[in-house]
Design a protein around this motif. Structure first.
Motif, PDB file in Angstrom:
ATOM      1  N   THR A   1      38.591  39.125  48.739  1.00 13.93           N
ATOM      2  CA  THR A   1      39.233  40.298  49.271  1.00 13.93           C
ATOM      3  C   THR A   1      40.392  39.852  50.088  1.00 13.93           C
TER       4      THR A   1
ATOM      5  N   ARG B   1      41.563  42.765  44.950  1.00 11.64           N
ATOM      6  CA  ARG B   1      40.140  42.681  44.730  1.00 11.64           C
ATOM      7  C   ARG B   1      39.806  42.742  43.484  1.00 11.64           C
TER       8      ARG B   1
ATOM      9  N   ASN C   1      34.380  38.521  47.138  1.00 11.43           N
ATOM     10  CA  ASN C   1      34.430  39.238  46.256  1.00 11.43           C
ATOM     11  C   ASN C   1      34.641  38.871  44.522  1.00 11.43           C
TER      12      ASN C   1
ATOM     13  N   ASN D   1      31.327  37.809  43.584  1.00 10.41           N
ATOM     14  CA  ASN D   1      30.744  38.975  43.114  1.00 10.41           C
ATOM     15  C   ASN D   1      31.034  39.321  41.662  1.00 10.41           C
TER      16      ASN D   1
HETATM   17  C1  MLT Z   1      32.760  42.344  48.164  1.00  6.67           C
HETATM   18  O1  MLT Z   1      32.993  42.217  46.980  1.00  6.67           O
HETATM   19  O2  MLT Z   1      33.376  43.586  48.845  1.00  6.67           O
HETATM   20  C2  MLT Z   1      32.303  41.221  48.893  1.00  6.67           C
HETATM   21  O3  MLT Z   1      31.257  40.965  49.157  1.00  6.67           O
HETATM   22  C3  MLT Z   1      32.866  41.411  50.634  1.00  6.67           C
HETATM   23  C4  MLT Z   1      34.262  41.083  50.493  1.00  6.67           C
HETATM   24  O4  MLT Z   1      34.833  40.742  49.536  1.00  6.67           O
HETATM   25  O5  MLT Z   1      34.875  41.305  51.746  1.00  6.67           O
END
Ligand code: MLT
Length: 214
Positions: free
Chosen positions: A28, A62, A107, A110
Protein backbone atom coordinates in the motif's frame (compact mmCIF):
# COMPACT_ATOMS: atom_id res chain seq x y z
CA UNK A 1 7.40 3.63 -16.90
CA UNK A 2 5.10 2.26 -19.58
CA UNK A 3 1.41 2.91 -20.11
CA UNK A 4 0.64 0.85 -23.17
CA UNK A 5 -0.81 -2.20 -21.35
CA UNK A 6 -3.71 -2.02 -18.90
CA UNK A 7 -1.51 -1.10 -15.90
CA UNK A 8 1.14 1.56 -15.51
CA UNK A 9 4.24 -0.58 -15.09
CA UNK A 10 7.98 -1.00 -15.40
CA UNK A 11 9.57 -3.81 -17.33
CA UNK A 12 13.24 -4.77 -17.08
CA UNK A 13 14.35 -7.45 -19.58
CA UNK A 14 16.05 -10.54 -18.22
CA UNK A 15 19.86 -10.65 -18.26
CA UNK A 16 20.43 -14.27 -17.23
CA UNK A 17 19.38 -17.21 -19.35
CA UNK A 18 16.96 -19.50 -17.53
CA UNK A 19 16.25 -17.00 -14.75
CA UNK A 20 12.48 -17.01 -14.10
CA UNK A 21 10.64 -13.74 -14.71
CA UNK A 22 9.36 -12.02 -11.57
CA UNK A 23 6.04 -10.23 -11.18
CA UNK A 24 6.70 -7.54 -8.58
CA UNK A 25 3.72 -6.39 -6.51
CA UNK A 26 4.22 -3.47 -4.15
CA UNK A 27 2.56 -2.72 -0.82
CA UNK A 28 0.00 0.00 0.00
CA UNK A 29 1.30 3.43 -0.98
CA UNK A 30 4.01 1.97 -3.19
CA UNK A 31 4.49 2.03 -6.90
CA UNK A 32 6.07 0.19 -9.81
CA UNK A 33 9.59 1.29 -8.81
CA UNK A 34 9.53 0.02 -5.22
CA UNK A 35 10.47 -3.63 -5.61
CA UNK A 36 12.85 -3.49 -8.59
CA UNK A 37 15.90 -3.59 -6.34
CA UNK A 38 14.44 -6.38 -4.21
CA UNK A 39 13.64 -8.38 -7.34
CA UNK A 40 17.21 -8.04 -8.56
CA UNK A 41 18.53 -9.13 -5.15
CA UNK A 42 16.21 -12.14 -4.91
CA UNK A 43 16.77 -13.37 -8.45
CA UNK A 44 19.68 -11.62 -10.19
CA UNK A 45 19.18 -11.23 -13.93
CA UNK A 46 15.48 -12.13 -13.96
CA UNK A 47 13.11 -10.19 -16.19
CA UNK A 48 11.09 -7.89 -13.93
CA UNK A 49 7.47 -6.95 -14.58
CA UNK A 50 6.24 -4.41 -12.06
CA UNK A 51 2.72 -2.95 -12.29
CA UNK A 52 1.29 -0.16 -10.16
CA UNK A 53 -1.92 -0.96 -8.27
CA UNK A 54 -4.92 0.93 -9.69
CA UNK A 55 -6.93 1.45 -6.52
CA UNK A 56 -6.25 4.68 -4.66
CA UNK A 57 -6.77 4.85 -0.89
CA UNK A 58 -6.31 8.48 0.14
CA UNK A 59 -3.99 8.80 -2.85
CA UNK A 60 -2.03 5.64 -2.02
CA UNK A 61 -1.92 2.97 -4.75
CA UNK A 62 -3.13 -0.50 -3.83
CA UNK A 63 -4.17 -3.60 -5.77
CA UNK A 64 -7.71 -3.87 -4.34
CA UNK A 65 -10.13 -2.03 -2.07
CA UNK A 66 -10.38 -2.65 1.66
CA UNK A 67 -13.15 -1.63 4.02
CA UNK A 68 -10.79 -1.27 6.98
CA UNK A 69 -7.31 -2.50 7.87
CA UNK A 70 -7.38 -6.24 7.31
CA UNK A 71 -11.02 -6.21 6.09
CA UNK A 72 -11.16 -6.66 2.35
CA UNK A 73 -13.81 -5.91 -0.25
CA UNK A 74 -13.76 -9.45 -1.60
CA UNK A 75 -15.80 -8.68 -4.73
CA UNK A 76 -13.15 -6.12 -5.59
CA UNK A 77 -10.37 -8.62 -4.74
CA UNK A 78 -11.87 -11.05 -7.27
CA UNK A 79 -12.31 -8.46 -9.99
CA UNK A 80 -8.86 -6.91 -9.52
CA UNK A 81 -7.06 -10.25 -9.33
CA UNK A 82 -8.62 -11.25 -12.64
CA UNK A 83 -7.76 -7.88 -14.19
CA UNK A 84 -4.16 -8.24 -13.02
CA UNK A 85 -4.00 -11.81 -14.33
CA UNK A 86 -5.20 -10.54 -17.74
CA UNK A 87 -2.48 -7.89 -17.65
CA UNK A 88 0.17 -10.53 -16.90
CA UNK A 89 -0.98 -12.59 -19.88
CA UNK A 90 -0.90 -9.56 -22.21
CA UNK A 91 2.48 -8.44 -20.88
CA UNK A 92 3.93 -11.94 -21.35
CA UNK A 93 2.91 -11.90 -25.01
CA UNK A 94 4.08 -8.30 -25.44
CA UNK A 95 7.50 -8.76 -23.86
CA UNK A 96 7.95 -12.44 -24.78
CA UNK A 97 8.54 -13.77 -21.26
CA UNK A 98 7.59 -17.05 -19.55
CA UNK A 99 5.18 -17.56 -16.69
CA UNK A 100 6.35 -15.35 -13.82
CA UNK A 101 6.90 -16.03 -10.16
CA UNK A 102 5.11 -13.38 -8.08
CA UNK A 103 7.14 -11.49 -5.51
CA UNK A 104 4.67 -9.48 -3.46
CA UNK A 105 4.84 -7.48 -0.26
CA UNK A 106 1.84 -6.88 2.02
CA UNK A 107 -1.05 -5.72 -0.22
CA UNK A 108 0.96 -6.98 -3.22
CA UNK A 109 1.39 -10.37 -1.54
CA UNK A 110 -2.35 -10.49 -0.88
CA UNK A 111 -3.29 -9.90 -4.52
CA UNK A 112 -0.70 -12.52 -5.52
CA UNK A 113 -2.36 -15.01 -3.15
CA UNK A 114 -5.75 -14.14 -4.68
CA UNK A 115 -4.35 -14.69 -8.19
CA UNK A 116 -2.99 -18.08 -7.12
CA UNK A 117 -6.45 -19.09 -5.93
CA UNK A 118 -8.43 -17.57 -8.82
CA UNK A 119 -6.09 -17.86 -11.82
CA UNK A 120 -3.40 -20.40 -10.82
CA UNK A 121 -2.11 -20.91 -14.37
CA UNK A 122 -0.90 -17.29 -14.54
CA UNK A 123 1.86 -17.79 -11.93
CA UNK A 124 4.68 -20.33 -11.78
CA UNK A 125 4.94 -19.80 -8.04
CA UNK A 126 4.94 -17.01 -5.49
CA UNK A 127 6.93 -15.36 -2.74
CA UNK A 128 4.42 -13.82 -0.36
CA UNK A 129 6.02 -11.41 2.10
CA UNK A 130 3.68 -10.45 5.01
CA UNK A 131 0.60 -11.94 3.34
CA UNK A 132 -2.83 -12.66 4.73
CA UNK A 133 -5.95 -14.50 3.57
CA UNK A 134 -7.41 -12.51 0.65
CA UNK A 135 -10.63 -14.54 0.26
CA UNK A 136 -12.46 -16.06 3.23
CA UNK A 137 -14.10 -18.68 0.99
CA UNK A 138 -11.74 -19.26 -1.90
CA UNK A 139 -12.79 -21.20 -4.99
CA UNK A 140 -11.57 -24.76 -5.39
CA UNK A 141 -8.19 -24.14 -7.02
CA UNK A 142 -5.74 -26.66 -8.42
CA UNK A 143 -2.27 -25.56 -7.34
CA UNK A 144 -0.74 -29.02 -7.73
CA UNK A 145 2.91 -28.76 -6.75
CA UNK A 146 3.11 -24.99 -7.26
CA UNK A 147 5.91 -23.65 -5.08
CA UNK A 148 4.95 -20.91 -2.62
CA UNK A 149 7.06 -19.21 0.04
CA UNK A 150 5.21 -17.29 2.75
CA UNK A 151 7.33 -15.14 5.00
CA UNK A 152 5.51 -13.74 8.02
CA UNK A 153 6.54 -11.54 10.94
CA UNK A 154 6.04 -12.96 14.43
CA UNK A 155 5.26 -9.48 15.79
CA UNK A 156 3.36 -8.19 12.75
CA UNK A 157 0.74 -5.78 14.17
CA UNK A 158 -1.35 -5.99 10.96
CA UNK A 159 -1.44 -9.74 10.35
CA UNK A 160 -2.40 -12.14 13.17
CA UNK A 161 -0.28 -15.31 13.15
CA UNK A 162 -3.45 -17.39 12.80
CA UNK A 163 -4.38 -15.54 9.61
CA UNK A 164 -1.02 -16.18 7.93
CA UNK A 165 -1.24 -19.82 9.04
CA UNK A 166 -4.73 -20.07 7.52
CA UNK A 167 -3.39 -18.74 4.20
CA UNK A 168 -0.66 -21.39 4.25
CA UNK A 169 -3.33 -24.03 4.99
CA UNK A 170 -5.63 -22.79 2.18
CA UNK A 171 -2.82 -22.96 -0.37
CA UNK A 172 -1.62 -26.34 0.91
CA UNK A 173 -5.17 -27.76 0.69
CA UNK A 174 -5.24 -26.60 -2.95
CA UNK A 175 -2.10 -28.68 -3.57
CA UNK A 176 0.62 -26.00 -3.47
CA UNK A 177 4.05 -26.87 -2.15
CA UNK A 178 4.09 -24.28 0.65
CA UNK A 179 6.99 -23.24 2.81
CA UNK A 180 5.90 -20.94 5.63
CA UNK A 181 8.60 -19.14 7.58
CA UNK A 182 7.82 -16.98 10.59
CA UNK A 183 10.58 -14.47 11.31
CA UNK A 184 11.22 -12.64 14.60
CA UNK A 185 10.12 -9.29 13.19
CA UNK A 186 7.10 -7.11 12.42
CA UNK A 187 5.41 -6.01 9.16
CA UNK A 188 8.59 -4.49 7.76
CA UNK A 189 10.95 -6.46 5.56
CA UNK A 190 14.35 -7.54 6.81
CA UNK A 191 17.57 -8.86 5.30
CA UNK A 192 16.44 -12.33 6.41
CA UNK A 193 13.46 -12.09 4.04
CA UNK A 194 15.84 -11.35 1.17
CA UNK A 195 18.16 -14.25 2.06
CA UNK A 196 15.24 -16.63 2.53
CA UNK A 197 13.62 -15.65 -0.79
CA UNK A 198 16.93 -15.87 -2.63
CA UNK A 199 17.64 -19.36 -1.30
CA UNK A 200 14.07 -20.48 -2.00
CA UNK A 201 14.34 -19.29 -5.61
CA UNK A 202 17.42 -21.46 -6.06
CA UNK A 203 15.96 -24.61 -4.57
CA UNK A 204 12.17 -24.64 -4.80
CA UNK A 205 11.66 -23.80 -8.44
CA UNK A 206 11.95 -26.40 -11.10
CA UNK A 207 13.48 -24.65 -14.12
CA UNK A 208 11.07 -26.31 -16.56
CA UNK A 209 8.11 -24.90 -14.64
CA UNK A 210 9.12 -21.32 -15.22
CA UNK A 211 11.02 -21.13 -18.47
CA UNK A 212 8.38 -22.58 -20.78
CA UNK A 213 6.35 -20.01 -22.66
CA UNK A 214 3.02 -21.84 -22.61
C1 MLT B 1 -3.67 -5.09 2.80
O1 MLT B 1 -3.79 -5.70 1.73
O2 MLT B 1 -4.50 -4.23 3.17
C2 MLT B 1 -2.47 -5.41 3.64
O3 MLT B 1 -2.50 -6.60 4.20
C3 MLT B 1 -2.12 -4.37 4.59
C4 MLT B 1 -1.59 -3.20 3.87
O4 MLT B 1 -1.42 -3.26 2.66
O5 MLT B 1 -1.31 -2.21 4.51
Amino acid sequence: MSNDLAFIHRFEPGKRRGAPPLLLLHGTGGNENDLLQLGEMVSPGSALLSPRGKVLEHGMPRFFRRLAEGVFDEDDVRQRANELADFVESARAHYGIGTPVALGYSNGANIAAAMLLLRPQVLAGAILLRAMVPLARPPKADLAGKPVLISSGQRDPIIPASNAAELAAQLTRAGANVRHSVLPTGHELTQTDVTLAKEWMKTALLPEAVTSSD
